[in-house]
Design a protein around this motif. Structure first.
Motif, PDB file in Angstrom:
ATOM      1  N   ARG A   1      -0.390  12.605   7.856  1.00 18.77           N
ATOM      2  CA  ARG A   1      -1.538  11.858   7.348  1.00 18.77           C
ATOM      3  C   ARG A   1      -1.123  10.586   6.617  1.00 18.77           C
ATOM      4  NH1 ARG A   1      -6.384  14.204   7.756  1.00 18.77           N
ATOM      5  NH2 ARG A   1      -7.179  12.704   6.235  1.00 18.77           N
ATOM      6  N   LEU A   2       0.012  10.621   5.949  1.00 15.70           N
ATOM      7  CA  LEU A   2       0.446   9.467   5.168  1.00 15.70           C
ATOM      8  C   LEU A   2       1.244   8.455   5.981  1.00 15.70           C
ATOM      9  CD1 LEU A   2       1.570  11.241   1.858  1.00 15.70           C
ATOM     10  CD2 LEU A   2      -0.505   9.885   2.221  1.00 15.70           C
ATOM     11  N   GLY A   3       1.768   8.891   7.118  1.00 15.13           N
ATOM     12  CA  GLY A   3       2.559   7.984   7.937  1.00 15.13           C
ATOM     13  C   GLY A   3       3.959   7.745   7.416  1.00 15.13           C
ATOM     14  N   GLN A   4       4.428   8.614   6.550  1.00 20.59           N
ATOM     15  CA  GLN A   4       5.781   8.544   6.010  1.00 20.59           C
ATOM     16  C   GLN A   4       6.373   9.952   5.958  1.00 20.59           C
ATOM     17  OE1 GLN A   4       7.726   6.055   5.279  1.00 20.59           O
ATOM     18  NE2 GLN A   4       6.312   4.312   5.238  1.00 20.59           N
ATOM     19  N   PRO A   5       7.694  10.084   6.144  1.00 17.67           N
ATOM     20  CA  PRO A   5       8.306  11.416   6.056  1.00 17.67           C
ATOM     21  C   PRO A   5       8.136  12.013   4.654  1.00 17.67           C
ATOM     22  CG  PRO A   5       9.813   9.829   7.054  1.00 17.67           C
ATOM     23  CD  PRO A   5       8.676   9.037   6.495  1.00 17.67           C
ATOM     24  N   VAL A   6       7.940  13.318   4.596  1.00 17.16           N
ATOM     25  CA  VAL A   6       7.936  14.056   3.334  1.00 17.16           C
ATOM     26  C   VAL A   6       9.136  14.995   3.391  1.00 17.16           C
ATOM     27  CG1 VAL A   6       6.707  15.653   1.833  1.00 17.16           C
ATOM     28  CG2 VAL A   6       5.442  13.874   3.056  1.00 17.16           C
ATOM     29  N   LEU A   7      10.150  14.695   2.610  1.00 23.68           N
ATOM     30  CA  LEU A   7      11.426  15.400   2.674  1.00 23.68           C
ATOM     31  C   LEU A   7      11.488  16.486   1.611  1.00 23.68           C
ATOM     32  CD1 LEU A   7      13.629  12.187   2.975  1.00 23.68           C
ATOM     33  CD2 LEU A   7      12.603  13.520   4.832  1.00 23.68           C
ATOM     34  N   VAL A   8      11.657  17.731   2.017  1.00 25.28           N
ATOM     35  CA  VAL A   8      11.760  18.842   1.076  1.00 25.28           C
ATOM     36  C   VAL A   8      13.168  18.883   0.501  1.00 25.28           C
ATOM     37  CG1 VAL A   8      11.685  21.355   0.802  1.00 25.28           C
ATOM     38  CG2 VAL A   8       9.969  20.184   2.201  1.00 25.28           C
ATOM     39  N   ASP A   9      13.241  18.890  -0.823  1.00 26.44           N
ATOM     40  CA  ASP A   9      14.525  18.892  -1.541  1.00 26.44           C
ATOM     41  C   ASP A   9      14.595  20.157  -2.395  1.00 26.44           C
ATOM     42  OD1 ASP A   9      16.846  18.353  -2.903  1.00 26.44           O
ATOM     43  OD2 ASP A   9      16.043  16.678  -4.069  1.00 26.44           O
ATOM     44  N   ASN A  10      15.379  21.139  -1.945  1.00 24.64           N
ATOM     45  CA  ASN A  10      15.520  22.393  -2.688  1.00 24.64           C
ATOM     46  C   ASN A  10      16.487  22.212  -3.848  1.00 24.64           C
ATOM     47  OD1 ASN A  10      15.100  23.306   0.413  1.00 24.64           O
ATOM     48  ND2 ASN A  10      14.114  24.746  -0.975  1.00 24.64           N
ATOM     49  N   ARG A  11      16.002  22.489  -5.063  1.00 23.15           N
ATOM     50  CA  ARG A  11      16.841  22.408  -6.268  1.00 23.15           C
ATOM     51  C   ARG A  11      16.667  23.695  -7.077  1.00 23.15           C
ATOM     52  NH1 ARG A  11      18.887  17.368  -7.843  1.00 23.15           N
ATOM     53  NH2 ARG A  11      18.467  15.743  -6.298  1.00 23.15           N
ATOM     54  N   PRO A  12      17.222  24.809  -6.571  1.00 22.53           N
ATOM     55  CA  PRO A  12      17.063  26.091  -7.262  1.00 22.53           C
ATOM     56  C   PRO A  12      17.950  26.191  -8.490  1.00 22.53           C
ATOM     57  CG  PRO A  12      18.500  26.367  -5.365  1.00 22.53           C
ATOM     58  CD  PRO A  12      18.008  24.934  -5.324  1.00 22.53           C
TER      59      PRO A  12
ATOM     60  N   PRO B   1       0.831  -1.218   0.000  1.00 27.01           N
ATOM     61  CA  PRO B   1       0.000   0.000   0.000  1.00 27.01           C
ATOM     62  C   PRO B   1       0.857   1.256   0.000  1.00 27.01           C
ATOM     63  CG  PRO B   1      -0.834  -1.606   1.574  1.00 27.01           C
ATOM     64  CD  PRO B   1       0.495  -2.123   1.107  1.00 27.01           C
ATOM     65  N   TYR B   2       0.451   2.230  -0.786  1.00 27.06           N
ATOM     66  CA  TYR B   2       1.187   3.497  -0.887  1.00 27.06           C
ATOM     67  C   TYR B   2       0.787   4.399   0.277  1.00 27.06           C
ATOM     68  CZ  TYR B   2       2.512   8.125  -2.615  1.00 27.06           C
ATOM     69  OH  TYR B   2       3.043   9.382  -2.737  1.00 27.06           O
ATOM     70  N   PRO B   3       1.774   5.101   0.869  1.00 23.04           N
ATOM     71  CA  PRO B   3       3.221   5.037   0.601  1.00 23.04           C
ATOM     72  C   PRO B   3       3.905   4.053   1.553  1.00 23.04           C
ATOM     73  CG  PRO B   3       2.745   6.920   1.968  1.00 23.04           C
ATOM     74  CD  PRO B   3       1.421   6.248   1.727  1.00 23.04           C
ATOM     75  N   ALA B   4       4.942   3.415   1.054  1.00 22.91           N
ATOM     76  CA  ALA B   4       5.705   2.457   1.848  1.00 22.91           C
ATOM     77  C   ALA B   4       7.117   2.951   2.132  1.00 22.91           C
ATOM     78  CB  ALA B   4       5.771   1.116   1.123  1.00 22.91           C
TER      79      ALA B   4
ATOM     80  N   ARG C   1      11.101   8.496 -11.446  1.00 24.83           N
ATOM     81  CA  ARG C   1      10.154   7.392 -11.590  1.00 24.83           C
ATOM     82  C   ARG C   1       8.760   7.865 -11.183  1.00 24.83           C
ATOM     83  NH1 ARG C   1      12.102   2.044  -8.643  1.00 24.83           N
ATOM     84  NH2 ARG C   1      10.102   1.419  -9.545  1.00 24.83           N
ATOM     85  N   PRO C   2       7.746   7.529 -11.954  1.00 23.75           N
ATOM     86  CA  PRO C   2       6.380   8.002 -11.652  1.00 23.75           C
ATOM     87  C   PRO C   2       5.658   7.109 -10.638  1.00 23.75           C
ATOM     88  CG  PRO C   2       6.358   6.804 -13.719  1.00 23.75           C
ATOM     89  CD  PRO C   2       7.798   6.820 -13.263  1.00 23.75           C
ATOM     90  N   ASP C   3       6.286   6.896  -9.484  1.00 23.39           N
ATOM     91  CA  ASP C   3       5.737   5.984  -8.491  1.00 23.39           C
ATOM     92  C   ASP C   3       5.108   6.701  -7.299  1.00 23.39           C
ATOM     93  OD1 ASP C   3       8.040   6.978  -7.376  1.00 23.39           O
ATOM     94  OD2 ASP C   3       9.109   5.058  -7.321  1.00 23.39           O
ATOM     95  N   GLY C   4       5.104   8.043  -7.338  1.00 23.93           N
ATOM     96  CA  GLY C   4       4.508   8.792  -6.241  1.00 23.93           C
ATOM     97  C   GLY C   4       5.466   9.151  -5.136  1.00 23.93           C
ATOM     98  N   TYR C   5       6.741   8.765  -5.273  1.00 19.43           N
ATOM     99  CA  TYR C   5       7.720   9.052  -4.234  1.00 19.43           C
ATOM    100  C   TYR C   5       8.573  10.280  -4.549  1.00 19.43           C
ATOM    101  CZ  TYR C   5       6.310   4.679  -2.158  1.00 19.43           C
ATOM    102  OH  TYR C   5       5.566   3.680  -1.571  1.00 19.43           O
TER     103      TYR C   5
END
Length: 322
Positions: free
Chosen positions: A58-69, A26-29, A84-88
């Protein structure tokens, strides 16, 4: 040789089974990366960090902000388009990457429609026009008069397409001559405005609010059609510059080809996050107005409409593609 072949086939079978098991998880893993195409401290970065934290809960997984200016949001957009279009890997996009860049660059290395999956619009971020105190203007009308009397003497900072198109539109409509100076990031542009290296800057409230309300700058107008409660007494630019119409929007995308189920899950969770009063109050502190799309399809239509709208703005401003 037969033993090696059997071992290789067995390894392939294990790899396939592993891949299949991952696909069925189940997404996200795993942690999710949210790419921001601007530097830390920018308005878009602030929005991304607020939403990322809430989305992670809400998702139960870390959401990591990646700055690429860099390259006016092109570097971040190219990175996500190839992921990859996997939602990650997700993209905190704005009108810079998905509305303006196609008309600003003749050799753009990504397609804002074909290379991305729209997930959700999240809202809009007001910008404000500010000047260094050395400029003898206390209103936008006075700034225009001063610029007309001293053509080519003033310069403005431009770290993103909103700043660029806003100022070039004002220049085109009013007939004034102000020199644009490119910057890599909003914080750097703001530092040079405060230092007097440039005299004018259309800055987002997310990164500039503290300075916009200080005595270090003079704020003359906001880009929104209505005044901002965060900048009382500052009129909309459109009241002075007739025909000025500019909206800076934010939304979340993934690479093209994301599974529909993942897109729907992310859209639903973002809707819930944006409906929370705590989220709205925190975003309101930087002037961000929550304005979610009802569906991913509705967001896709909005993106297409804004692409055409910004193309018209850029053509009217007389900006030629690089």
């Amino acid at each position: 040789m037969q033993q090696i072949l059997r071992a290789a086939l067995a390894a392939c079978g294990l790899a396939a089974a592993s891949t299949c098991a991952l696909a069925q998880t189940p997404y996200p893993a795993a942690p999710i990366t949210l790419v921001v195409p601007f530097a830390a401290g920018s308005g878009t970065d602030s929005v991304a960090r607020t939403l990322g934290q809430k989305l992670a809960e809400r998702l139960g997984q870390p959401v990591l902000v990646d700055n690429r200016p860099g390259a006016n949001a092109q570097l971040g957009a190219q990175f996500v388009a190839k992921a990859r279009p996997d939602g990650y890997t997700l993209f905190m996009a704005t009108n810079t990457s998905h509305s303006a860049n196609p008309a600003l660059y003749g050799n753009l290395k990504y397609d804002p429609i074909k290379d991305f999956t729209p997930v959700a619009r999240v809202g809009e971020l007001p910008f404000a026009l500010a000047v260094h105190p050395s400029v003898p203007a206390r209103s936008l009308t006075e700034l225009i008069a001063h610029a007309r009397a001293h053509p080519g003497r003033l310069s403005y900072a431009t770290p993103n397409s909103t700043s660029l198109v806003a100022m070039e539109s004002i220049k085109q409509i009013t007939g004034i001559d102000i020199l644009g100076v490119p910057y890599r990031s909003s914080p750097q542009a703001m530092a040079d405005l405060v230092g007097g290296q440039v005299q004018v800057y259309v800055v987002d409230l997310g990164s500039g609010r503290s300075m916009l309300t200080s005595d270090k700058l003079r704020t003359l107008g906001v880009t929104t059609t209505q005044p901002s409660a965060l900048l009382p007494g500052v009129p909309p630019i459109g009241r002075v510059v007739k025909g000025f119409d500019l909206t800076s929007w934010n939304g979340i995308f993934g690479p093209a080809g994301m599974p529909p189920g993942v897109v729907q899950r992310l859209h639903a969770e973002l809707q819930a996050v944006l409906a929370e009063k705590e989220t709205q109050d925190k975003l309101a502190q930087i002037g961000f107005q929550v304005w979610p799309s009802k569906t991913p399809e509705a967001f896709a239509r909005y993106v297409a409409e804004q692409l055409a709208h910004w193309r018209g703005l850029i053509q009217q401003a007389g900006i030629r593609p690089e």
